[in-house]
Motif scaffolding. Structure first.
Motif, mmCIF file in Angstrom:
data_model
loop_
_atom_site.group_PDB
_atom_site.id
_atom_site.type_symbol
_atom_site.label_atom_id
_atom_site.label_comp_id
_atom_site.label_asym_id
_atom_site.label_seq_id
_atom_site.Cartn_x
_atom_site.Cartn_y
_atom_site.Cartn_z
ATOM 1 N N MET A 297 2.399 3.220 5.300
ATOM 2 C CA MET A 297 1.240 3.300 4.412
ATOM 3 C C MET A 297 1.172 2.051 3.537
ATOM 4 O O MET A 297 2.155 1.691 2.877
ATOM 5 C CB MET A 297 1.392 4.566 3.556
ATOM 6 C CG MET A 297 0.241 4.911 2.694
ATOM 7 S SD MET A 297 0.651 6.449 1.804
ATOM 8 C CE MET A 297 -0.955 6.832 1.109
ATOM 9 N N ASP A 298 0.030 1.397 3.535
ATOM 10 C CA ASP A 298 -0.159 0.178 2.750
ATOM 11 C C ASP A 298 -0.333 0.544 1.277
ATOM 12 O O ASP A 298 -1.319 1.162 0.888
ATOM 13 C CB ASP A 298 -1.389 -0.579 3.262
ATOM 14 C CG ASP A 298 -1.493 -1.986 2.681
ATOM 15 O OD1 ASP A 298 -0.856 -2.248 1.637
ATOM 16 O OD2 ASP A 298 -2.208 -2.808 3.267
ATOM 17 N N MET A 400 -0.493 0.920 8.912
ATOM 18 C CA MET A 400 -1.792 0.747 8.259
ATOM 19 C C MET A 400 -1.761 -0.584 7.506
ATOM 20 O O MET A 400 -0.866 -0.814 6.690
ATOM 21 C CB MET A 400 -2.053 1.893 7.281
ATOM 22 C CG MET A 400 -1.899 3.297 7.863
ATOM 23 S SD MET A 400 -3.247 3.747 8.951
ATOM 24 C CE MET A 400 -4.622 3.767 7.802
ATOM 25 N N VAL A 401 -2.733 -1.462 7.768
ATOM 26 C CA VAL A 401 -2.740 -2.779 7.133
ATOM 27 C C VAL A 401 -4.124 -3.089 6.575
ATOM 28 O O VAL A 401 -5.117 -3.047 7.310
ATOM 29 C CB VAL A 401 -2.335 -3.894 8.124
ATOM 30 C CG1 VAL A 401 -2.275 -5.237 7.398
ATOM 31 C CG2 VAL A 401 -1.009 -3.596 8.772
ATOM 32 N N ASP A 402 -4.158 -3.382 5.304
ATOM 33 C CA ASP A 402 -5.389 -3.861 4.666
ATOM 34 C C ASP A 402 -5.413 -5.382 4.779
ATOM 35 O O ASP A 402 -4.633 -6.077 4.125
ATOM 36 C CB ASP A 402 -5.413 -3.450 3.193
ATOM 37 C CG ASP A 402 -6.589 -4.073 2.451
ATOM 38 O OD1 ASP A 402 -7.716 -3.973 2.965
ATOM 39 O OD2 ASP A 402 -6.364 -4.672 1.380
ATOM 40 N N GLY A 403 -6.276 -5.908 5.633
ATOM 41 C CA GLY A 403 -6.361 -7.355 5.802
ATOM 42 C C GLY A 403 -5.291 -7.887 6.724
ATOM 43 O O GLY A 403 -5.397 -7.809 7.938
ATOM 44 N N TRP A 404 -4.201 -8.419 6.152
ATOM 45 C CA TRP A 404 -3.127 -8.993 6.959
ATOM 46 C C TRP A 404 -1.807 -8.931 6.190
ATOM 47 O O TRP A 404 -1.805 -8.851 4.955
ATOM 48 C CB TRP A 404 -3.451 -10.435 7.345
ATOM 49 C CG TRP A 404 -3.696 -11.346 6.178
ATOM 50 C CD1 TRP A 404 -2.783 -12.068 5.474
ATOM 51 C CD2 TRP A 404 -4.956 -11.614 5.553
ATOM 52 N NE1 TRP A 404 -3.371 -12.764 4.465
ATOM 53 C CE2 TRP A 404 -4.724 -12.511 4.481
ATOM 54 C CE3 TRP A 404 -6.265 -11.186 5.794
ATOM 55 C CZ2 TRP A 404 -5.739 -12.978 3.663
ATOM 56 C CZ3 TRP A 404 -7.279 -11.657 4.979
ATOM 57 C CH2 TRP A 404 -7.022 -12.545 3.924
ATOM 58 N N PRO A 405 -0.673 -8.986 6.897
ATOM 59 C CA PRO A 405 0.639 -8.930 6.233
ATOM 60 C C PRO A 405 0.923 -10.204 5.439
ATOM 61 O O PRO A 405 0.388 -11.279 5.736
ATOM 62 C CB PRO A 405 1.626 -8.789 7.396
ATOM 63 C CG PRO A 405 0.806 -8.360 8.569
ATOM 64 C CD PRO A 405 -0.538 -8.958 8.357
ATOM 65 N N THR A 406 1.809 -10.073 4.475
ATOM 66 C CA THR A 406 2.238 -11.235 3.683
ATOM 67 C C THR A 406 3.614 -11.731 4.125
ATOM 68 O O THR A 406 4.199 -12.582 3.465
ATOM 69 C CB THR A 406 2.270 -10.881 2.183
ATOM 70 O OG1 THR A 406 3.071 -9.711 1.994
ATOM 71 C CG2 THR A 406 0.867 -10.626 1.658
ATOM 72 N N ASP A 407 4.148 -11.183 5.214
ATOM 73 C CA ASP A 407 5.383 -11.706 5.805
ATOM 74 C C ASP A 407 5.249 -11.658 7.319
ATOM 75 O O ASP A 407 4.242 -11.188 7.856
ATOM 76 C CB ASP A 407 6.612 -10.922 5.324
ATOM 77 C CG ASP A 407 6.605 -9.473 5.798
ATOM 78 O OD1 ASP A 407 5.542 -9.004 6.289
ATOM 79 O OD2 ASP A 407 7.641 -8.798 5.676
ATOM 80 N N ILE A 428 -7.543 -2.696 8.832
ATOM 81 C CA ILE A 428 -8.809 -2.422 8.169
ATOM 82 C C ILE A 428 -9.266 -3.674 7.431
ATOM 83 O O ILE A 428 -8.487 -4.290 6.708
ATOM 84 C CB ILE A 428 -8.688 -1.243 7.175
ATOM 85 C CG1 ILE A 428 -8.073 -0.013 7.869
ATOM 86 C CG2 ILE A 428 -10.053 -0.880 6.605
ATOM 87 C CD1 ILE A 428 -6.599 0.148 7.672
ATOM 88 N N GLU A 429 -10.530 -4.034 7.668
ATOM 89 C CA GLU A 429 -11.104 -5.220 7.043
ATOM 90 C C GLU A 429 -10.221 -6.439 7.309
ATOM 91 O O GLU A 429 -9.723 -7.105 6.388
ATOM 92 C CB GLU A 429 -11.319 -4.997 5.543
ATOM 93 C CG GLU A 429 -12.281 -3.850 5.244
ATOM 94 C CD GLU A 429 -12.484 -3.600 3.759
ATOM 95 O OE1 GLU A 429 -12.008 -4.412 2.937
ATOM 96 O OE2 GLU A 429 -13.121 -2.602 3.412
ATOM 97 N N ASN A 459 -8.931 -1.732 15.249
ATOM 98 C CA ASN A 459 -9.457 -2.530 14.144
ATOM 99 C C ASN A 459 -10.667 -1.810 13.550
ATOM 100 O O ASN A 459 -11.619 -1.483 14.263
ATOM 101 C CB ASN A 459 -9.854 -3.926 14.635
ATOM 102 C CG ASN A 459 -10.364 -4.794 13.502
ATOM 103 O OD1 ASN A 459 -9.875 -4.702 12.379
ATOM 104 N ND2 ASN A 459 -11.347 -5.629 13.783
ATOM 105 N N VAL A 460 -10.602 -1.550 12.257
ATOM 106 C CA VAL A 460 -11.673 -0.828 11.568
ATOM 107 C C VAL A 460 -12.363 -1.812 10.612
ATOM 108 O O VAL A 460 -11.687 -2.420 9.768
ATOM 109 C CB VAL A 460 -11.113 0.384 10.788
ATOM 110 C CG1 VAL A 460 -12.247 1.189 10.175
ATOM 111 C CG2 VAL A 460 -10.267 1.263 11.703
#
Length: 677
Positions: A297-298, A400-407, A428-429, A459-460
């Motif tokens: 969960m993000d 679940m990822v909002d945008g993109w990972p930071t690592d 998502i987004e 991809n949502v």
């Protein structure tokens, strides 16, 4: 004064007896494997006589969990063949195990395995409570909690009472957790359960003071269970400890409300609480979707409060659509930001309603979107037997990822996939063209998911349309035939043995060949849904000894191999390959790897090249093992390319055993090198 002195003396006597109480050490058999024992850390006693080649060991110093515990202890030098006490600690799986010869035991090599263990001298570690009764994964016992500090364990018609012992954290978990724990230790209730004395109030005060010191560390992992010590009451003594993976909320110190909640949701019994019903009476769930699910969960700050709420609604709807139950899918949640933490694990809740209620109470933890770190955490800590992992159910992670990972996620994902975890991504987004320069790892989804074929990624475009993918996601995670990453080299093949029964072999050598076949077969996970075994014997003619669907347990397969009778005759290897292709491999399941292992001791009377080429073209991976007078050119023609990894030669039958480990290692290496599309 007299009464006071008597009470003081009684208290001292009780304390003295408690200190003298010794831990009862359970005994295990020589053939017990570490993976069959659920307890993450335990002390056990090995009997004499475990130094035997039939009790296989994989690794050196760190051993794969399907090794014999006692023979591994002999190999490591902790005990000798006379037996003795050992301490076993479960740790994460490794990408490779090195075989060696040590203390009279030869251990085997293995490319990788999902769980490992360490053995050391059988002395208790300070502050750790050890079980007096070991819990085995093959046990059919049903545990029913009662309204006191005991658990009724129902086995068949018999009911026995045991003290409820909280799970001991694994070393991997201990290293990952930054929350300090009180130094107060808990006496093992299975060894001694002293009655409360007049010092209970003092103990409670001391414990609460120790607990208060741990609060500053709670913000990272939100472990209520690390804030414990030993809460004692005038009622029967109960240790207040967290069940593995229990939920807690960010930045909130434990309150009276939180304590009450933990007793209800984590399964701690109390006379003031209602007795929970057995899981089966709550919900039958969906038995056609038996998977063990972890949702990542993000919880990063980028998501915002409104979208975090939408994410919780989505996860609640997924839980409802899945039909959570002990006979069907089980679900846990790990929230990630800067660091991951388990909100609840697989065994915490066994119906959709309780899961939805738990999701609603999750608070956002904030931080970055360190997905790679979260995947490493899940791989090492989530899918453990102690957390409710069922073994026979595929392991699935939905990220679940909002945008993109930071690592970066590629390496952590690879290790998780090699452990048998099916990785799905719901993004998502996602980054638009102008934002892609900010993405640390381009194409991170394709690098992470189980297979880069579109099945494992959704991809949502907007958080407000997330509800539309509930059913598509549920359908995919429940499609167990397509969850290919839960397939390992040991549980996903149809293996057909083609055995030379010609006159030149002889009765004694033929029995040696059958032992070789049995030694290979026993290393695989055999069932009608895992690896299946079949066998053909040939001379001038061919005979189907048993087909892939004949036996569905390892014991039945080994017994069938033992019953194969020596035929005697000529050597028509080419005809035998064609016969095996028609009678065995044409009936192989579509999702199985078709592996042929042919053993012969001489040159064939007929051509082997054309039948072998036809088998290769039909997807059969062929291994050839030649003994004594076998022709090298024929062995290479039979074997799948490259020859050096699929063709073997040994000068005499008694040396066949040397190739068991090499053969299995090559099968596993080839399996793990498959393309991911």
């Amino acid at each position: 004064l007299g009464v006071f002195l008597i009470c003081t003396y009684a208290a001292k006597e009780a304390t003295r007896k408690t200190k003298k109480a010794k831990l009862y050490v359970p005994q295990i058999d020589c053939d017990v494997k570490a993976g069959k024992i659920i307890n993450p850390e335990f002390i056990a006693k090995c009997p004499p006589g475990c130094q035997d080649v039939k009790y296989r060991v994989y690794g050196t110093d760190i051993y794969a969990s399907f090794s014999s515990v006692c023979n591994a202890a002999i190999h490591s030098g902790i005990i000798d063949n006379t037996g003795g006490k050992i301490l076993v600690q479960k740790v994460a799986g490794h990408s490779g195990y090195r075989g060696s010869f040590s203390n009279g035991v030869r251990s085997l090599s293995l490319p990788r395995w999902r769980e490992s263990f360490l053995v050391s001298e059988g002395k208790p570690r300070k502050g750790v409570t050890y079980p007096s009764t070991l819990e085995y994964s093959s046990s059919k016992s049903t545990i029913v909690k009662s309204g006191n500090d005991h658990v009724n364990v129902i086995t068949g018609d018999a009911i026995r009472k045991e003290h409820q012992t909280p799970p001991v954290p694994t070393p991997a978990t201990q290293m990952a957790t930054t929350t300090p724990t009180p130094t107060t230790t808990t006496t093992d209730p299975s060894t001694t359960m002293p009655k409360p004395t007049t010092t209970a109030a003092t103990t409670r005060t001391t414990t609460l003071a120790a607990a208060a010191k741990t609060r500053p560390g709670l913000h990272r992992f939100r472990n209520i269970g690390q804030w414990h010590g030993c809460l004692q009451r005038q009622e029967p003594v109960a240790a207040f400890r967290r069940a593995a993976g229990s939920p807690a909320h960010l930045g909130q110190p434990p309150s009276t409300h939180r304590q009450s909640l933990s007793f209800l949701s984590l399964g701690f019994s109390s006379k003031e609480k209602l007795n929970p019903k057995p899981p089966e009476s709550i919900s039958q769930g969906n038995p056609h979707c038996k998977v063990d699910l972890s949702f990542l969960m993000d919880g990063s700050w980028s998501i915002g409060k409104r979208r975090f709420q939408l994410q919780k609604q989505f996860l609640g709807n997924v839980a409802q659509a899945l039909g959570i139950s002990s006979a069907g899918p089980l679900m846990g949640i790990v929230q990630y930001g800067n660091d991951p933490s388990t909100e609840f694990n697989l065994k915490t809740y066994v119906n959709s309603k309780d899961v939805r209620n738990a999701i609603e109470k999750i608070a956002q933890k904030g931080g970055l979107s360190n997905v790679g770190k979260a995947l490493s955490f899940v791989n090492k800590n989530f899918f453990l037997d102690a957390n409710g992992n069922r073994g026979g159910a595929p392991n699935v992670v939905v990220v679940m990822v909002d945008g993109w990972p930071t690592d970066r996620v590629e390496e952590a994902s690879r290790l998780a996939r090699e452990s048998g975890i099916n990785i799905f991504f719901v993004t998502i987004e996602a980054a638009v063209e102008s934002e892609k320069q900010n993405v640390i790892e381009p194409n991170f989804v394709d690098k992470a998911v189980c297979r880069a074929n579109g099945f494992y990624s959704i991809n949502v475009p907007s958080w407000f349309s997330l509800h539309k993918v509930v059913q598509p996601l549920v359908k995919r995670v429940c499609d167990t035939d397509r969850l290919v990453c839960s397939k390992t080299c040991l549980n996903s093949a149809d293996i057909g043995f083609v055995i030379d029964g010609s006159s030149s072999v002889g009765t004694s050598n033929f029995r040696t060949v059958l032992q070789f076949v049995a030694n290979i077969s026993k290393e695989f996970e055999i069932s009608d849904t895992d690896t299946r075994i079949g066998a053909v014997q040939y001379t001038y003619e061919q005979r189907l000894e048993f087909s892939f669907d004949k036996y569905s347990t390892k014991q039945d397969v080994l017994s069938a191999i033992k019953r194969i009778s020596y035929w005697s005759g000529g050597t028509s290897t080419g005809a035998a390959i064609s016969y095996a292709s028609e009678q065995l491999f044409s009936k192989s399941k579509p999702n199985k790897r078709k592996i042929m292992i042919l053993i012969t001791d001489g040159r064939s009377y007929d051509d082997v090249r054309v039948p072998a080429m036809a088998a290769h073209q039909n997807g059969v991976i062929a291994y050839s093992i030649g003994v004594a007078w076998a022709a090298q050119d024929e062995l290479e023609a039979i074997a799948t390319d490259p020859d050096k990894e699929h063709a073997f030669f040994v000068d005499e039958f008694d040396n066949l055993y040397r190739f068991v480990n090499q053969l299995i290692q090559n099968i596993c290496t080839e399996f793990n090198s498959q393309p991911r599309n």
